[in-house]
Design an enzyme around this catalytic site. Structure first.
Site, PDB file in Angstrom:
ATOM      1  N   CYS A 153       0.845  -1.186   0.000  1.00 24.26           N
ATOM      2  CA  CYS A 153       0.000   0.000   0.000  1.00 24.26           C
ATOM      3  C   CYS A 153       0.888   1.246   0.000  1.00 24.26           C
ATOM      4  CB  CYS A 153      -0.851  -0.036   1.264  1.00 24.26           C
ATOM      5  SG  CYS A 153      -1.771   1.478   1.566  1.00 24.26           S
TER       6      CYS A 153
ATOM      7  N   CYS B 158      -1.359   3.883  -6.330  1.00 21.99           N
ATOM      8  CA  CYS B 158      -2.159   3.197  -5.298  1.00 21.99           C
ATOM      9  C   CYS B 158      -2.340   1.773  -5.811  1.00 21.99           C
ATOM     10  CB  CYS B 158      -3.517   3.891  -5.154  1.00 21.99           C
ATOM     11  SG  CYS B 158      -4.734   2.927  -4.222  1.00 21.99           S
TER      12      CYS B 158
END
Ligand code: DGL
Length: 248
Positions: free
Chosen positions: A72, A180
């Site tokens: 992440c 992302c």
């Protein structure tokens, strides 16, 4: 005993890294903690993120993971430095927007699309500072709640947000950094709006770094067939969907 590689993300995004890891290191055991209950990470404050991310790390350490992959960008840009201070004996590999890949490939007009947190983070500012070519135009864009829409599989809202954010760049951009890990799961949708743009993510780079770290620490497992375990913090029924994405 064959210790596990632990990964976490605010949900589905981590699958884009897990997929590459399994290709590269098929003999390893994986434990992916999908923290869907806390999705989206990218719209939280630094304090909130630190607490959430620390819980995920504690969970993986309790499971005796030999390395922790922060699958992440938001959690990495916010927390990686602090985690290394808090857990000096743990090996962490983080994920950051692949701005260096755009630099290495000499692109001239690059969009960085990331979560609101990542977009304004000092880590991204640092990466742009270090890897922006003199003749390169960089457009730093927030994907707003896109990660959440991906988590909900809301195709209509995903397309409407992408159109609103990206269609004006159709003929001016040669590269887009998927900042992302959730966004790597909607490459086709992004590509339908920007057909001539090369999409870049850090999934292969992160996987190579995991391999390198395991080799360096003599922790690679070459002997037995590996397995994958996924735990979802919100609803265990979501795990089946994740295995479907992993196999697709
Ligand atoms: N997939 C994560 C990232 O790479 C987090 C997305 C979110 O929950 O906002 O930033």
């Amino acid at each position: 005993m064959n210790r596990k590689i632990g990964l976490f993300d605010s949900g589905l995004g981590g699958l884009s890294i897990l997929k590459e890891l399994v290709k590269l290191l098929p003999n390893e055991n994986y434990l992916f903690y999908e923290d869907s209950i806390n999705n989206p990470y990218g719209q939280k404050s630094e304090d909130e993120l630190l607490k959430i991310v620390d819980n995920a790390v504690k969970f993986l350490l309790k499971e005796d993971c030999k390395i922790i992959v922060i699958a992440c960008n938001t959690a990495t840009t916010c927390c990686l430095k602090k985690l290394r201070e808090m857990y000096p004996d743990t090996i962490f590999v983080g994920t950051v927007p692949a701005i260096k890949v755009a630099y290495d490939n000499n692109y001239k007009n690059t969009i960085i699309l990331s979560t609101p947190y990542t977009m304004q983070s000092s880590r991204v500012e640092e990466l742009i500072h270090n890897y922006r070519r003199k003749d390169q135009n960089i457009i730093n864009i927030s994907g707003e709640n896109l990660a959440h829409l991906i988590e909900l599989d809301n195709k209509i809202e995903i397309m409407s947000l992408l159109n609103r954010k990206l269609s004006k760049y159709k003929d001016v951009t040669d590269s887009l950094v998927l900042g992302c890990t959730h966004y790597s799961l909607i490459k086709d949708e992004i590509q339908s709006i920007l057909p001539n743009t090369v999409l870049l993510d850090g999934c292969v780079g992160v996987s190579n770094e995991v391999k390198h770290q395991l080799e360096e620490h003599k922790l690679l497992n070459n002997n037995s067939a590996g397995n994958i375990q996924i735990i979802n913090s919100k609803d265990e029924k979501l795990v089946e969907r994740s295995f479907g994405i992993l196999r697709s």
